[in-house]
Design a protein around this motif. Structure first.
Motif, mmCIF file in Angstrom:
data_model
loop_
_atom_site.group_PDB
_atom_site.id
_atom_site.type_symbol
_atom_site.label_atom_id
_atom_site.label_comp_id
_atom_site.label_asym_id
_atom_site.label_seq_id
_atom_site.Cartn_x
_atom_site.Cartn_y
_atom_site.Cartn_z
ATOM 1 N N GLY A 1 0.809 -1.220 0.000
ATOM 2 C CA GLY A 1 0.000 0.000 0.000
ATOM 3 C C GLY A 1 0.835 1.260 0.000
ATOM 4 N N SER A 2 2.086 1.149 0.417
ATOM 5 C CA SER A 2 2.960 2.322 0.342
ATOM 6 C C SER A 2 3.570 2.368 -1.057
ATOM 7 C CB SER A 2 4.050 2.262 1.413
ATOM 8 O OG SER A 2 4.981 1.233 1.142
ATOM 9 N N ALA A 3 4.163 3.529 -1.378
ATOM 10 C CA ALA A 3 4.718 3.711 -2.727
ATOM 11 C C ALA A 3 5.914 2.785 -2.934
ATOM 12 C CB ALA A 3 5.152 5.161 -2.896
ATOM 13 N N MET A 4 6.192 2.492 -4.192
ATOM 14 C CA MET A 4 7.423 1.793 -4.520
ATOM 15 C C MET A 4 8.581 2.796 -4.430
ATOM 16 S SD MET A 4 7.544 -1.369 -5.083
ATOM 17 C CE MET A 4 6.314 -2.655 -4.988
ATOM 18 N N VAL B 1 12.589 8.498 16.983
ATOM 19 C CA VAL B 1 12.181 7.269 17.683
ATOM 20 C C VAL B 1 10.777 7.488 18.219
ATOM 21 C CG1 VAL B 1 12.627 5.782 19.667
ATOM 22 C CG2 VAL B 1 14.540 6.621 18.293
ATOM 23 N N VAL B 2 9.872 6.551 17.923
ATOM 24 C CA VAL B 2 8.491 6.672 18.403
ATOM 25 C C VAL B 2 8.100 5.372 19.110
ATOM 26 C CG1 VAL B 2 7.841 8.237 16.532
ATOM 27 C CG2 VAL B 2 7.509 5.784 16.256
ATOM 28 N N GLY B 3 7.073 5.454 19.888
ATOM 29 C CA GLY B 3 6.551 4.259 20.554
ATOM 30 C C GLY B 3 5.981 3.289 19.538
ATOM 31 N N ALA B 4 5.919 2.021 19.915
ATOM 32 C CA ALA B 4 5.510 0.979 18.959
ATOM 33 C C ALA B 4 4.117 1.237 18.380
ATOM 34 C CB ALA B 4 5.550 -0.377 19.641
ATOM 35 N N GLY B 5 3.207 1.750 19.177
ATOM 36 C CA GLY B 5 1.835 1.920 18.694
ATOM 37 C C GLY B 5 1.511 3.328 18.233
ATOM 38 N N LYS B 6 2.501 4.209 18.278
ATOM 39 C CA LYS B 6 2.240 5.615 17.942
ATOM 40 C C LYS B 6 2.214 5.833 16.425
ATOM 41 C CE LYS B 6 1.975 7.057 22.111
ATOM 42 N NZ LYS B 6 3.124 7.353 22.936
ATOM 43 N N PRO B 7 1.443 6.836 15.948
ATOM 44 C CA PRO B 7 1.437 7.143 14.515
ATOM 45 C C PRO B 7 2.841 7.477 14.031
ATOM 46 C CG PRO B 7 -0.333 8.304 15.645
ATOM 47 C CD PRO B 7 0.518 7.689 16.715
ATOM 48 N N ALA B 8 3.248 6.844 12.952
ATOM 49 C CA ALA B 8 4.621 7.024 12.483
ATOM 50 C C ALA B 8 4.720 7.190 10.978
ATOM 51 C CB ALA B 8 5.477 5.826 12.923
ATOM 52 N N LEU B 9 3.710 6.760 10.252
ATOM 53 C CA LEU B 9 3.796 6.755 8.795
ATOM 54 C C LEU B 9 2.744 7.705 8.214
ATOM 55 C CD1 LEU B 9 4.051 2.884 8.364
ATOM 56 C CD2 LEU B 9 5.927 4.527 8.582
ATOM 57 N N PHE B 10 3.203 8.567 7.342
ATOM 58 C CA PHE B 10 2.292 9.548 6.766
ATOM 59 C C PHE B 10 2.504 9.622 5.262
ATOM 60 C CE2 PHE B 10 3.313 10.707 11.111
ATOM 61 C CZ PHE B 10 2.038 10.789 11.670
ATOM 62 N N SER B 11 1.424 9.889 4.555
ATOM 63 C CA SER B 11 1.529 9.973 3.101
ATOM 64 C C SER B 11 2.213 11.280 2.703
ATOM 65 C CB SER B 11 0.136 9.877 2.468
ATOM 66 O OG SER B 11 -0.708 10.847 3.033
ATOM 67 N N SER B 12 2.690 11.294 1.459
ATOM 68 C CA SER B 12 3.432 12.457 0.980
ATOM 69 C C SER B 12 3.208 12.607 -0.523
ATOM 70 C CB SER B 12 4.928 12.270 1.287
ATOM 71 O OG SER B 12 5.704 13.198 0.562
ATOM 72 N N ASP B 13 3.204 13.837 -0.971
ATOM 73 C CA ASP B 13 3.090 14.066 -2.415
ATOM 74 C C ASP B 13 4.437 13.857 -3.099
ATOM 75 O OD1 ASP B 13 0.425 14.670 -2.100
ATOM 76 O OD2 ASP B 13 0.795 16.812 -1.804
ATOM 77 N N GLU B 14 5.496 14.152 -2.377
ATOM 78 C CA GLU B 14 6.843 13.992 -2.919
ATOM 79 C C GLU B 14 7.336 12.572 -2.638
ATOM 80 O OE1 GLU B 14 8.481 16.480 -4.546
ATOM 81 O OE2 GLU B 14 6.544 17.485 -4.401
ATOM 82 N N PRO B 15 8.308 12.104 -3.413
ATOM 83 C CA PRO B 15 8.893 10.790 -3.102
ATOM 84 C C PRO B 15 9.634 10.820 -1.760
ATOM 85 C CG PRO B 15 9.458 11.495 -5.328
ATOM 86 C CD PRO B 15 8.866 12.681 -4.645
ATOM 87 N N PHE C 1 -0.157 0.134 4.304
ATOM 88 C CA PHE C 1 0.078 1.546 4.572
ATOM 89 C C PHE C 1 -1.234 2.301 4.691
ATOM 90 C CE2 PHE C 1 0.670 5.924 3.234
ATOM 91 C CZ PHE C 1 1.730 6.310 4.031
ATOM 92 N N ARG C 2 -1.311 3.147 5.680
ATOM 93 C CA ARG C 2 -2.419 4.095 5.784
ATOM 94 C C ARG C 2 -1.915 5.310 6.543
ATOM 95 N NH1 ARG C 2 -4.084 3.447 11.011
ATOM 96 N NH2 ARG C 2 -3.678 1.392 11.899
ATOM 97 N N GLU C 3 -2.639 6.398 6.388
ATOM 98 C CA GLU C 3 -2.217 7.654 6.995
ATOM 99 C C GLU C 3 -2.174 7.530 8.521
ATOM 100 O OE1 GLU C 3 -1.150 10.079 5.345
ATOM 101 O OE2 GLU C 3 -1.019 11.696 6.809
ATOM 102 N N GLY C 4 -1.039 7.871 9.102
ATOM 103 C CA GLY C 4 -0.903 7.848 10.552
ATOM 104 C C GLY C 4 -0.743 6.470 11.154
ATOM 105 N N ALA C 5 -0.427 5.479 10.319
ATOM 106 C CA ALA C 5 -0.266 4.115 10.841
ATOM 107 C C ALA C 5 1.013 4.001 11.659
ATOM 108 C CB ALA C 5 -0.222 3.124 9.684
#
Lengths: 195, 134
Positions: A100-103, A150-164, B101-105
């Protein structure tokens, strides 16, 4: 009595060693298989055919466990074949690309994760400003590490981006007895397109 | 308490949390309560009625078709045609949702107890060997 307890301890310890050792061995085998598959599929069209399955219509899904990219980080001596998926089997074989994430190299956030005791063991030494290279069947890309957190295991860490963006994650602390409670997140920005 | 016994208890207590993620214990489910007698009797009636109806219907169909067959050729077999009972297809097992992947995952779960298990196993073997050597 003492000898019997000793035998029991040896037996329990042996079972644990066998389990851990066989898991590492299977991972090493899968890793070499992924590398061999990647090297066999050098031609761009062959790479695409090897990693895609037809699900009807125009949609295509990358098969879990298929090699999808090569990740090279010279500063920490890392050169790994990235496989699709972040399940137990995939992460045992190599760094996993989050479905689901970009290549890597494409628009959006490409997320690659791996275990701290295996393929990403040296990731803790990666610093902001270091160079990362990725190769896919479609393109090669050069990245510069721009953020380290460094973030906690369950904390939000991944966000979408328009740029690579290339995001590398692993467990933190790297050296930790037990299940590590945090995640090391490294973000890199793409520098140039290499074809 | 003697040292070997103490070390064994200590090792067992230490090993339990790490090993629990790797091994599956057998848990006996609680006994299911018996259904009420009325429900069992009703279920039996329904099954019997359905079977009888199926036989009656198929017998009529068979007699009709046999009459046509007799006109065409001599009867070779008088056996009752088999009753085919269609069973509903089993529901597909629910698939586990793969991480995507999802926003804020949160970052993918790369935590692994393997290093700890490796160290623990080595410690147990070393401890056991030391005990046996004494």
């Amino acid at each position: 009595m003492r000898r019997r307890v000793g035998a029991l301890l040896c037996l329990a310890g042996g079972a644990l060693l066998l389990h851990a050792g066989s898991t590492y061995a299977r991972g090493a085998l899968a890793r070499s298989e992924a590398r061999a598959a990647w090297e066999r599929a050098e031609a761009r069209r062959a790479v695409r055919d090897a990693r895609l399955i037809d699900v009807g219509g125009d949609a295509e899904i990358v098969r879990l466990g298929a090699p999808v990219a090569r990740l090279i980080i010279p500063s920490i001596g890392l050169d790994e074949i990235v496989v699709e998926g972040v399940g137990d089997d995939e992460l045992n074989a190599g760094p996993g690309h989050l479905p689901g994430s970009a290549m890597p190299g494409g628009p959006g956030n490409a997320v690659i994760s791996a275990h701290r005791d295996r393929h990403f063991a040296p990731l803790g030494d990666l610093q902001v400003g270091d160079t990362v290279y990725t190769e896919t069947g479609a393109q090669r890309a050069t990245w510069i590490v721009s953020k380290r957190r460094v973030v906690g295991a369950g904390k939000p860490a991944l966000f979408s981006s328009d740029e690579p963006v290339l995001t590398l994650t692993t467990c933190w602390p790297i050296r930790y007895f037990g299940t590590a409670p945090d995640r090391l997140i490294l973000e890199a920005k793409r520098m140039r397109h290499e074809g | 308490m003697r040292i070997p016994t103490l070390s064994f208890i200590l090792a067992a207590v230490l090993a339990a949390p790490s090993a629990s993620a790797q091994f599956t214990g057998l848990v006996t489910p609680p006994p299911r309560p018996a259904p009420p007698v009325e429900l069992v009797a009703q279920a039996g009636d329904v099954a019997a009625d359905t079977t009888a109806a199926a036989r009656m219907t198929d017998m009529k169909a068979w007699v009709d078709s046999a009459a046509v067959a007799v006109a065409a050729q001599a009867p070779a077999d008088t056996a009752t045609p088999p009753v085919v009972i269609e069973t509903p297809a089993a529901a597909p097992a629910a698939q586990e949702e793969a991480p995507a992947f999802r926003e804020g995952a949160p970052a993918p779960d790369t935590a692994t107890p393997l290093p700890a298990l490796l160290l623990l196993g080595a410690a147990l073997v070393a401890g056991g060997a030391a005990l046996r050597r004494r």
